[in-house]
Write an enzyme that holds these catalytic residues in place. Structure first.
Site, PDB file in Angstrom:
ATOM      1  CE  LYS A 172      -9.326   4.384   4.360  1.00  0.00           C
ATOM      2  NZ  LYS A 172     -10.282   4.619   3.324  1.00  0.00           N
ATOM      3  CB  ILE A 216      -0.970  -0.002   1.202  1.00  0.00           C
ATOM      4  CG1 ILE A 216      -1.919  -1.187   1.118  1.00  0.00           C
ATOM      5  CG2 ILE A 216      -1.743   1.311   1.297  1.00  0.00           C
ATOM      6  CD1 ILE A 216      -2.826  -1.200  -0.082  1.00  0.00           C
TER       7      ILE A 216
END
Length: 99
Positions: free
Chosen positions: A89, A13
């Site tokens: 998140k 990510i």
């Protein structure tokens, strides 16, 4: 002046999302990476957030791109060092941790 940013965690990510976003925004300059294994060419590298904070270049903010387990402790370290913190998140592994 651009925000001097340290990135903690160089997983998929971070590579696919965070690095392009940072590179595409002149308000941020990536100055250091903390990851026990991964590094980037021409960017200061440290094996941990603690090492980055103790030995690294001057930073304004830390982006935590690590799994949620343990992220609370990393955020506390960065905040105690007077850094702004950007959380991925979910911000922590549980609601109790974020409280």
């Amino acid at each position: 002046m651009a925000i001097r940013l340290g990135l903690v965690g160089m997983g998929k990510i971070a590579r696919d999302q965070h690095l392009p976003a940072i590179a595409g925004n002149p308000d941020f300059t990536l100055v250091a990476v903390a990851d026990p294994q991964a590094a980037l060419a021409d960017i200061a590298h440290f094996p941990s957030l603690a090492a980055l904070l103790a030995e690294g270049p001057t930073l304004d903010a830390i982006a935590l791109c690590t799994p949620p387990q343990g992220r609370r402790q990393l955020a506390e370290q960065a905040l105690a060092a007077g850094k702004h913190v950007l959380l991925e998140k979910p911000p922590t592994a549980s609601l109790n941790e974020i409280d």
